[in-house]
Design an enzyme around this catalytic site. Structure first.
Site, short mmCIF file in Angstrom:
data_model
loop_
_atom_site.label_atom_id
_atom_site.label_comp_id
_atom_site.label_asym_id
_atom_site.label_seq_id
_atom_site.Cartn_x
_atom_site.Cartn_y
_atom_site.Cartn_z
CB SER A 154 -0.94 -0.05 1.21
OG SER A 154 -2.01 0.83 1.05
NE ARG A 223 -8.80 1.59 10.35
CZ ARG A 223 -7.65 1.16 9.86
NH1 ARG A 223 -7.04 1.83 8.89
NH2 ARG A 223 -7.09 0.08 10.32
CG ASP A 316 -5.82 -4.06 -3.99
OD1 ASP A 316 -6.68 -3.17 -3.83
OD2 ASP A 316 -4.62 -3.92 -3.68
CG HIS A 349 -5.43 -2.39 -0.37
ND1 HIS A 349 -4.41 -2.41 -1.30
CD2 HIS A 349 -5.03 -1.55 0.61
CE1 HIS A 349 -3.43 -1.60 -0.88
NE2 HIS A 349 -3.78 -1.08 0.26
CG ASP A 350 -7.49 -5.40 4.69
OD1 ASP A 350 -6.65 -4.48 4.78
OD2 ASP A 350 -8.55 -5.41 5.31
#
Lengths: 372, 372
Positions: A154, A223, A316, A349-350
């Protein structure tokens, strides 16, 4: 704690002491700058086995092992340790908190020596290049002239690319994961909405909230938005689907009905406990300014000798494989040595914080092809 | 005004007058209910040529033509009018503002006859089925027992599906566009973040802000989040890229640097001028509750005689083509007559408000295959 680096301590060093303060990209001279960092494994005599790990937006310098009295290991503990992908029996691994952060490095919540109060918005706007230049000062301090490797996912991956662009001769191997050469309009848009959420919170008070109520609702919202972009549609469907928080049918009120709502609220609220809202503004702004293509034009990666392993994840959608392929193209244009792998994963993405087995396999072999 | 339905007026009718008030899905009896609607073209003698158009989240009953003194036509004017996809020379087109809305139909900003004050959060939580049941009452009032067609995009498409599930014998043709049979975890997540943005705004005041300051920042934020999901990554890149608002390099402050930031802010702020924050809460909640698969199980679309044209758009990631294919599968399971077309478009979810030529071509031919 099997295969763990064990108990570790975060250290701090103050760099860029005036008159040797750092010239930032915005033109301002800035210093002193305190940087928090951790190291694992031993630096060899020749100082050739150092690996710099770069953390993501909400990460910190605590990449591996355990802090005294804590049971939760560092954020990439599965990847850093004896026998792991970044093998601390072989390599000396360093991880530092970014400039602008809130986990021990200089950032908006740090004390401004000029006023003896937290900087707040007097902290300078910083860029990915500024973050990397601070890491360079840290390596100078540690006596490391050349890195065996740099790696990160990232925004950590963006720093990897900035390192390779700015200091190619210092980097033997580079592993940008789920990264991009520049922030796109959509990536900027998500960041801007997060910033607006924080700045719309009356408690934000133009960044001057230290010692008072923090802009908790705004930061939690930012968040929550972020979390949606870190997961894939599939992983959300699999993890939550339409499951209800209670067994009854819908609540017919604006309290949370669905597990996914509760999860987002929980992740938002717990983030507020550990992260500074102004740091969120500064770091996302640095991400949005990131644009190696415009900054370097055709000179980007020209003549680079660094070996690259570029990794992306199939699901992602925040930094999609297309972004990583653009990195590969930019490297290949100048004949750089680059391997690319798109890892099949449903975690969005995680994935770079989940798919340890695949990452370990690829990274270990990539690093083992040469010797420190 | 060539090929326009010309000057039109919004009408209002009050339905569900007690004791004939409407039983809502939450179990509450509710009425009276005022519904705003417009009609275009003439209802034939046999009452067989009526088409009901269903608007999206921020839409209203003003689908076509011009309001007196205004230069901006209705939201689907390109699709509704003489010679257009929904040809007002042939069909009698009706469009009503949804229950829970804020454009003339009963919603949280309407006056509660019991208190003579706006409902606010005393307005009942409503569902897509409740919206459709109100439209059914409107058709009863208009003397229409059978619809030649129903059509709508996004939440309008969900209403199309609810109509077909609940009143299949009343619908000859159904055109759900960029819709889904049920809201997924990711779709719920985006809605929930929008709601949290509104409810986190202190001006929201638990929904009691009428006649006072409205929760402008919260609603603008919700709209900004929404807008990102309505566009595609590609259309954002094409429309804005990384273009800066001023010609200089980055501003190195938290004001807006990029055009995409200014655009989102503008769209957020202008939305506040025309939309009610509580309506945003109620309508998104209705979307999240929408789940025909659980509600109808294997009975969904069993024995249905309605002809379907299901449309999706290739770059729509909010209600992606996979959602539309699920609709097609559910219909085909019971042998329904269904045509499916995924329209190639870069405009994301917004495509249904952009790709008029392709939509016109497909819809006109679909409707012309039978006679009213």
């Amino acid at each position: 704690m099997e295969k763990s680096v064990g108990i570790v301590k975060t250290r701090q060093v103050t760099l860029a002491q005036p008159p040797a303060d750092l010239r930032l990209e915005n033109g301002r001279q800035f210093g002193p700058i305190t940087i928090a960092y951790e190291t694992y494994g031993h630096l060899n005599k020749e100082h050739t086995n150092a690996i710099l790990i770069l953390h993501a937006l909400s990460g910190d310098s605590h990449a591996a092992g355990y802090h005294e009295g804590e049971t939760k290991p560092g954020w990439w503990d599965a990847m850093v340790g004896p026998g792991k992908a970044f093998d601390t029996n072989i390599y000396h691994v360093i991880c530092s908190n970014v400039l602008g952060g809130c986990q021990g490095s200089a950032g908006p919540s740090s004390i401004d020596p000029a006023t003896n109060k937290p900087y707040g918005l007097n902290f300078p706007i910083i860029t990915i290049a500024d973050m990397v230049n601070c890491q360079k000062l840290l390596l100078d301090f540690l006596g490391i002239e050349k890195l065996y490797a740099i790696a990160g996912g990232s925004i950590g991956g963006m720093q990897v690319l900035q390192w390779a662009a700015a200091y190619p001769e210092m980097v033997r191997h580079a592993i940008p994961i789920a990264a991009t050469l520049r922030h796109s309009a959509q990536q900027i848009a998500f960041d801007e909405v997060g910033r607006q959420a924080i700045m719309s919170d009356p408690e934000w008070n133009n960044g001057d909230y230290y010692g008072k109520k923090v802009p908790a609702k705004g930061l939690a919202l930012a968040r929550m938005i972020g979390h949606i972009t870190y997961m894939s549609e599939f992983s959300m469907a699999e993890k939550f689907g339409r499951r209800l928080k209670s067994k009854e049918k819908y609540g017919f009120s604006f309290t949370q009905d669905f597990e996914v709502e509760g999860y987002l609220r929980y992740r938002g609220d717990s983030f507020v406990q550990r992260f500074d809202a102004n740091s969120y503004l500064y770091i996302t702004k640095a991400m949005d300014y990131f644009d190696l293509i415009t900054d370097y034009k055709t000179d980007l990666f020209r003549g680079i000798k660094t070996r690259f392993l570029v990794l992306s994840f199939s699901s992602d959608w925040l930094y999609p494989p297309a972004n990583s392929k653009e990195i590969v193209r930019a490297l290949k244009r100048h004949g750089a040595e680059v391997s690319y792998c798109e890892i099949e994963s449903n975690y969005g993405h995680d994935s770079f914080l989940v798919e340890f087995e695949e990452e370990t396999f690829l990274i270990r072999n990539f690093l083992a092809a040469q010797k420190p």
